[in-house]
Enzyme design. Structure first.
Site, mmCIF file in Angstrom:
data_model
loop_
_atom_site.group_PDB
_atom_site.id
_atom_site.type_symbol
_atom_site.label_atom_id
_atom_site.label_comp_id
_atom_site.label_asym_id
_atom_site.label_seq_id
_atom_site.Cartn_x
_atom_site.Cartn_y
_atom_site.Cartn_z
ATOM 1 N N ASP A 108 -8.180 60.011 67.084
ATOM 2 C CA ASP A 108 -9.000 59.061 67.830
ATOM 3 C C ASP A 108 -9.707 58.075 66.904
ATOM 4 O O ASP A 108 -10.077 56.979 67.323
ATOM 5 C CB ASP A 108 -10.059 59.815 68.656
ATOM 6 C CG ASP A 108 -9.428 60.810 69.625
ATOM 7 O OD1 ASP A 108 -8.191 60.861 69.695
ATOM 8 O OD2 ASP A 108 -10.193 61.539 70.289
ATOM 9 N N ASP B 250 -10.731 52.635 69.990
ATOM 10 C CA ASP B 250 -10.479 53.948 69.394
ATOM 11 C C ASP B 250 -9.061 53.892 68.827
ATOM 12 O O ASP B 250 -8.175 53.263 69.422
ATOM 13 C CB ASP B 250 -10.538 55.058 70.458
ATOM 14 C CG ASP B 250 -11.957 55.500 70.802
ATOM 15 O OD1 ASP B 250 -12.923 54.871 70.318
ATOM 16 O OD2 ASP B 250 -12.095 56.476 71.575
ATOM 17 N N HIS C 45 -6.820 56.566 75.275
ATOM 18 C CA HIS C 45 -5.855 57.098 74.317
ATOM 19 C C HIS C 45 -4.456 57.150 74.938
ATOM 20 O O HIS C 45 -4.228 57.831 75.929
ATOM 21 C CB HIS C 45 -6.299 58.456 73.775
ATOM 22 C CG HIS C 45 -7.710 58.389 73.242
ATOM 23 N ND1 HIS C 45 -8.526 59.479 73.151
ATOM 24 C CD2 HIS C 45 -8.443 57.340 72.784
ATOM 25 C CE1 HIS C 45 -9.701 59.102 72.664
ATOM 26 N NE2 HIS C 45 -9.682 57.808 72.431
ATOM 27 N N ASP D 26 -1.685 58.444 74.014
ATOM 28 C CA ASP D 26 -0.709 59.477 73.673
ATOM 29 C C ASP D 26 -0.507 60.580 74.714
ATOM 30 O O ASP D 26 0.130 61.602 74.432
ATOM 31 C CB ASP D 26 -0.989 60.063 72.278
ATOM 32 C CG ASP D 26 -2.420 60.544 72.101
ATOM 33 O OD1 ASP D 26 -3.193 60.495 73.077
ATOM 34 O OD2 ASP D 26 -2.767 60.970 70.985
ATOM 35 N N CYS E 179 -3.155 64.383 69.289
ATOM 36 C CA CYS E 179 -4.578 64.011 69.138
ATOM 37 C C CYS E 179 -5.221 64.729 67.954
ATOM 38 O O CYS E 179 -6.085 64.168 67.281
ATOM 39 C CB CYS E 179 -5.381 64.409 70.368
ATOM 40 S SG CYS E 179 -4.615 64.033 71.932
#
Ligand code: ARG
Length: 379
Positions: free
Chosen positions: A108, A194, A245, A247, A353
């Site tokens: 992150d 981020d 995020h 992913d 992550c």
């Protein structure tokens, strides 16, 4: 001298990686950028604060140690964050917050693009200083290899004005009505991103506009990366009402193949970039665990199922229970390494992550030869 830092994409053969740690982890604080909630609790039930119970920390650390062992058995050098007291409050002249979060998700905060390490601005108060546990490593790489470039993105003010508090109370109908405006809990005045909102595809960097990355953040990334010959493509997933995020939404596995999230299709027209460059978008299978059955304090969705980590273009680490995904990856020609990782979920993520790849083999490639891209300087 061999390069210390080199990583251009999410799939080339992995050589060195940082795996996060749950040591001293705290519950994420409630703040304008984040209203965490207890899963299946009555509305208004207060989210716990301060340090997480030692059992929860130990359980996550045991699974992180399993990931370390697997990576090492595959010849990957694994590094870990420095200890950090996340129970300390953050106080700046502009804001304060009672405790920080954790060092489980380096993804992150940190990103490698070629030989450059970028520390993200971050978007939440509790994560303002989350780069600190990685600084010793960054200095090590930077001192050892003069080719390493190190950039810290501008720190946002994180004042009340930077946030839209009302966001957290918007009813679903309002979110639906607003879904194409991509306005979330952060406003558009400051540069905010981020690192995990980016996904690296060689010369092309995909960035999701989200509640942790705004349009100014993407503008900063364009101005920073374009002079190096990179192209930055904003991506949008309008059905994700709380996007953060990329992913768990759009995960490249090897040149020409992206794992996509069937609940979060790309915004109309954005698939063209991939299709006209012979990329195949394959939908991930339904996760084995429903949203309601995810760990109590986990703020992420069931789609952590697709948060896989590539060791190479043919080897992928996936969470142990996601059998339908393993079968699909197997059919696509991957060797799958299943490991248990559910105790890490409440710390904000899964396998991708919880890592930050520092070095993979391979150079910068152009996987999108047919692209109609307007650099800012010409725009
Ligand atoms: N917002 C994502 C989801 O719930 C979780 C993303 C986790 N990724 C990360 N790098 N921490 O689907």
């Amino acid at each position: 001298m061999a390069a210390q830092v080199n990583s251009w994409n999410e799939w080339d053969r992995l050589e060195e990686i940082v795996v996060g740690s749950a040591d001293d982890a705290c519950y994420e604080p409630t703040e304008p950028g984040n209203h965490p909630h207890i899963r299946n609790a009555a509305p208004g039930t207060a989210f716990p604060t301060g340090r997480k119970p030692q059992e929860a920390i130990d359980a996550a650390n045991a699974e992180l140690a399993g990931l370390v062992a697997l990576l090492e058995s595959q010849g990957v050098r694994v590094r870990r964050p420095e200890p950090h007291d996340y129970s300390k409050p953050v106080r700046t002249p502009e804001f304060s917050v009672d405790n920080q979060y954790c060092g489980v998700c380096p993804r992150d905060v940190m990103i490698t693009i070629g030989s450059e390490i970028i520390e993200a601005t971050m978007s939440r108060r509790g994560r303002f200083f989350e780069y600190e546990p990685y600084r010793k490593l960054v200095y090590e790489y930077w001192n050892a290899d003069p080719a390493v470039r190190w950039t810290t993105a501008p720190k946002p003010s994180m004042t009340d004005e930077m946030y839209r508090e009302g966001f957290w109370d918007w009813p679903l109908e309002k979110r639906h009505a607003e879904m194409h405006s991509f306005e979330f809990c952060i406003t558009q005045d400051e540069v905010i991103f981020d690192a995990a909102d980016m996904s690296r595809f060689g010369r092309d960097i995909m960035v999701q506009e989200s509640m942790t990355t705004n349009r100014q953040g993407i503008q900063w990334l364009k101005r920073h990366l374009e002079p190096q010959g990179l192209r930055v493509h904003p991506l949008h997933f309008p059905l994700d009402y709380f996007p953060s995020h990329i992913d768990c939404t759009f995960v490249p596995l090897r040149p020409g193949l992206v794992l996509t999230n069937p609940d979060r299709p790309l915004s109309d027209g954005e698939e063209k970039l991939f299709l006209t460059n012979d990329w195949e978008l394959v939908e991930a299978p339904e996760p084995t665990t429903g949203n309601d059955e995810m760990p109590t304090y986990c703020q992420s969705s069931k789609w952590l199922s697709m948060n896989v980590l590539s060791i190479s273009p043919t080897k992928v680490i996936a969470e142990e229970r996601e059998k339908p995904l393993h079968d699909m990856l197997d059919k696509l020609g991957f060797e799958v390494f299943p490991i248990p990782f559910r105790n890490v979920f409440e710390y904000g993520g899964s396998l991708h992550c919880a890592t930050w790849d520092v070095r993979r083999t391979g150079d910068r490639e152009d996987y999108f030869p047919n692209v109609d891209y307007q650099p800012l300087a010409e725009g």
